[in-house]
Design a protein around this motif. Structure first.
Motif, PDB file in Angstrom:
ATOM      1  N   ALA A   1      12.375  38.511 -19.880  1.00 19.85           N
ATOM      2  CA  ALA A   1      12.740  39.622 -20.524  1.00 19.85           C
ATOM      3  C   ALA A   1      12.981  40.935 -19.415  1.00 19.85           C
ATOM      4  CB  ALA A   1      12.023  40.198 -21.910  1.00 19.85           C
ATOM      5  N   ALA A   2      11.871  41.210 -18.908  1.00 21.25           N
ATOM      6  CA  ALA A   2      11.896  42.264 -17.949  1.00 21.25           C
ATOM      7  C   ALA A   2      13.159  42.025 -16.909  1.00 21.25           C
ATOM      8  CB  ALA A   2      10.370  42.528 -17.491  1.00 21.25           C
ATOM      9  N   GLY A   3      13.151  40.965 -16.399  1.00 27.60           N
ATOM     10  CA  GLY A   3      14.110  40.500 -15.420  1.00 27.60           C
ATOM     11  C   GLY A   3      15.399  40.673 -15.726  1.00 27.60           C
TER      12      GLY A   3
ATOM     13  N   ALA B   1      10.647  36.028 -11.606  1.00 31.04           N
ATOM     14  CA  ALA B   1      10.225  36.789 -10.088  1.00 31.04           C
ATOM     15  C   ALA B   1      10.665  38.213 -10.202  1.00 31.04           C
ATOM     16  CB  ALA B   1      10.735  36.193  -8.990  1.00 31.04           C
ATOM     17  N   LEU B   2      12.048  38.517 -10.704  1.00 27.39           N
ATOM     18  CA  LEU B   2      12.311  39.985 -10.906  1.00 27.39           C
ATOM     19  C   LEU B   2      11.698  40.752 -11.644  1.00 27.39           C
ATOM     20  CD1 LEU B   2      16.263  39.159 -10.919  1.00 27.39           C
ATOM     21  CD2 LEU B   2      15.006  40.518  -9.186  1.00 27.39           C
ATOM     22  N   GLY B   3      11.230  40.060 -12.886  1.00 29.27           N
ATOM     23  CA  GLY B   3      10.682  40.811 -14.118  1.00 29.27           C
ATOM     24  C   GLY B   3       9.039  41.255 -13.688  1.00 29.27           C
ATOM     25  N   GLN B   4       8.328  40.471 -12.956  1.00 31.02           N
ATOM     26  CA  GLN B   4       6.919  40.521 -12.865  1.00 31.02           C
ATOM     27  C   GLN B   4       6.467  41.908 -12.460  1.00 31.02           C
ATOM     28  OE1 GLN B   4       4.457  38.508 -13.820  1.00 31.02           O
ATOM     29  NE2 GLN B   4       5.469  36.420 -13.877  1.00 31.02           N
ATOM     30  N   GLY B   5       6.908  42.467 -11.598  1.00 26.64           N
ATOM     31  CA  GLY B   5       6.807  43.887 -11.367  1.00 26.64           C
ATOM     32  C   GLY B   5       6.955  44.765 -12.559  1.00 26.64           C
ATOM     33  N   GLN B   6       8.110  44.856 -13.058  1.00 28.81           N
ATOM     34  CA  GLN B   6       8.194  45.466 -14.211  1.00 28.81           C
ATOM     35  C   GLN B   6       7.364  45.279 -15.332  1.00 28.81           C
ATOM     36  OE1 GLN B   6      10.959  47.579 -13.944  1.00 28.81           O
ATOM     37  NE2 GLN B   6      11.131  46.962 -12.049  1.00 28.81           N
TER      38      GLN B   6
ATOM     39  N   LEU C   1       4.652  48.361 -16.674  1.00 31.74           N
ATOM     40  CA  LEU C   1       4.611  48.711 -18.057  1.00 31.74           C
ATOM     41  C   LEU C   1       3.322  48.749 -18.474  1.00 31.74           C
ATOM     42  CD1 LEU C   1       5.897  48.904 -20.840  1.00 31.74           C
ATOM     43  CD2 LEU C   1       5.634  46.494 -21.056  1.00 31.74           C
ATOM     44  N   TRP C   2       2.161  47.775 -18.205  1.00 30.67           N
ATOM     45  CA  TRP C   2       1.023  47.913 -18.641  1.00 30.67           C
ATOM     46  C   TRP C   2       0.227  48.965 -17.946  1.00 30.67           C
ATOM     47  CZ3 TRP C   2      -0.302  46.059 -22.956  1.00 30.67           C
ATOM     48  CH2 TRP C   2       0.374  44.981 -23.656  1.00 30.67           C
ATOM     49  N   GLN C   3       0.561  49.247 -16.567  1.00 30.59           N
ATOM     50  CA  GLN C   3      -0.198  50.263 -15.814  1.00 30.59           C
ATOM     51  C   GLN C   3       0.138  51.450 -16.203  1.00 30.59           C
ATOM     52  OE1 GLN C   3      -2.362  49.767 -12.499  1.00 30.59           O
ATOM     53  NE2 GLN C   3      -2.677  51.478 -14.013  1.00 30.59           N
ATOM     54  N   ARG C   4       1.293  51.786 -16.842  1.00 34.17           N
ATOM     55  CA  ARG C   4       1.558  53.119 -17.469  1.00 34.17           C
ATOM     56  C   ARG C   4       0.763  53.671 -18.558  1.00 34.17           C
ATOM     57  NH1 ARG C   4       7.420  52.684 -20.202  1.00 34.17           N
ATOM     58  NH2 ARG C   4       7.105  54.932 -20.668  1.00 34.17           N
ATOM     59  N   PHE C   5      -0.161  52.681 -19.208  1.00 35.44           N
ATOM     60  CA  PHE C   5      -0.847  52.878 -20.347  1.00 35.44           C
ATOM     61  C   PHE C   5      -2.345  53.415 -19.849  1.00 35.44           C
ATOM     62  CE2 PHE C   5       2.297  49.979 -22.406  1.00 35.44           C
ATOM     63  CZ  PHE C   5       2.985  51.184 -22.928  1.00 35.44           C
TER      64      PHE C   5
END
Length: 389
Positions: free
Chosen positions: A64-66, A88-93, A97-101
């Protein structure tokens, strides 16, 4: 008509949990990710960590992120390559998302089922996750969809979450989904459908309540029950709940579950020890009297106590531990293969890296991966399984 609500029940006591978050709680309409429901789950994780507990997140949502990164990529369901590319495109996104919290670092861990089937890779993954927890990082696990050979299936991360829960010796598996829990029937179609608050065993009758995997309104409930059954076998209870309901998520932090609890079949430690007792052995480690006494006190088996090594076992294999007179003392998972064990036998743990060029652990068998076959004060068990004075 609204579905009947789930009454509150107590969560089992826990110190370490795995929280599985499905794509339906993270995907934004039209592609990409939304923090709408993730925020409440992150607050629960943060409160748990501040209370001295440990949480590993198993998160879906990479595809979904990709889609949000490359909205013109076409139908992600068209080919396996398309799904893998979007993942692959979405893993970083997803990790962003989790890091921002969290102020603490978030660590991405990508696993395949092969990592959990192969004993050496299993131990490596386990060591990495436990070290991340020790360092105070928040592990976020996902299947390595980019290299997976099987098609991505709805609910596959449910089974991955159960495997991770066993991998890290979790006390509890928490599965956040888009419905409140398991009902006795389809809650919007069957007027007699009632919440199922507790399941003692996942039987065919229980699976029938969930309908087919991926059926409308079930949220993939069948795969969640299958994952819960696997966790129960490992001695881990599972809680199913709605990650979309803020009050339900907040109640978890107070030890209350509004959802379905699937009980563990036995204690987590007992399940692990039983498996070690009956798994095939690939070799034998002979130990000296000092190591024998240390094992009976509950210590790990250090290489300094090794007298001899038998068999051609690999790292992660189950091996027997015996005294010099042949008495069976214990069984456990070898942290080093037979050839390396020969090289470090009788040496101090601090010499391992100098001798081998690397070090997995200071112990030959860690106490968490070891089951005693002889308790202090009991008669010994000889190699033929007969009691001796």
């Amino acid at each position: 008509m609204d579905a009947p609500a789930f009454p509150a029940q107590a969560l089992p006591p826990w110190r370490r949990a795995v929280l599985k978050v499905g794509s339906s709680l993270l995907a934004a309409e039209g592609g990409g990710l939304s923090p709408r429901f993730a925020l409440g789950l992150a607050q629960f994780v943060l409160a748990s960590v501040q209370a001295g507990r440990e949480v590993v997140i198993v998160s879906s949502g990479a595809v979904a992120a990709g889609r949000g990164v490359l909205p013109k990529a076409g139908d992600p369901a068209s080919t396996m390559a398309a799904k893998q590319a979007l993942a692959a495109l979405g893993q970083g996104q997803l990790i962003a998302l989790w890091q921002r919290f969290f102020e603490r670092p978030v660590a991405q861990v990508l696993l395949t089922h092969d990592d959990l089937r192969d004993r050496r890779r299993y131990l490596n993954a386990r060591a990495t996750l436990l070290e991340l927890l020790r360092l105070g990082a928040l592990p976020v696990v996902n299947e390595n969809d980019t290299v997976a050979v099987d098609e991505l299936k709805l609910g596959d991360n449910d089974n991955l979450a159960a495997a991770v829960a066993s991998l890290v010796d979790a006390d509890l598996l928490l599965i956040a989904t888009d419905i409140a829990g398991l009902y006795s029937g389809h809650p919007l179609r069957d007027p007699a459908a009632r919440p199922v608050t507790r399941i003692d065993a996942v039987t065919p009758a229980v699976l029938a309540m969930a309908g087919e995997a991926g059926a409308l309104g079930t949220g993939g409930m069948r795969t969640k029950l299958e994952a819960a059954a696997k966790a129960a076998t490992a001695g881990i209870a599972t809680a199913l709940f709605s990650g979309r309901d803020a009050a339900t998520v907040a109640a978890l932090g107070q030890g209350a579950l509004h959802g379905t609890l699937i009980a563990a079949r036995c204690g987590r430690l007992r399940a692990r020890k039983q498996w070690l007792r009956h798994a095939p052995s690939a070799g034998v480690l002979e130990v000296d009297d000092g190591a024998r006494a240390a094992l009976l006190r509950g210590a790990s088996l250090l290489p300094g106590g090794l007298r001899a090594v038998q068999g051609d076992f690999r790292r992660g294999d189950v091996v027997d531990v015996r005294a010099a007179d042949g008495t069976a003392l214990a069984r456990g998972l070898a942290q080093y293969g037979a050839r390396d064990a020969v090289r470090i036998a009788g040496r101090h743990s601090c010499d391992i890296e100098a001798l081998l060029g690397f070090r997995y652990d200071e112990a030959m068998i860690h106490r968490d991966d070891l089951v005693l076959l002889q308790a202090p004060g009991q008669a010994a068990i000889d190699t033929n399984g007969e009691a001796t004075p």
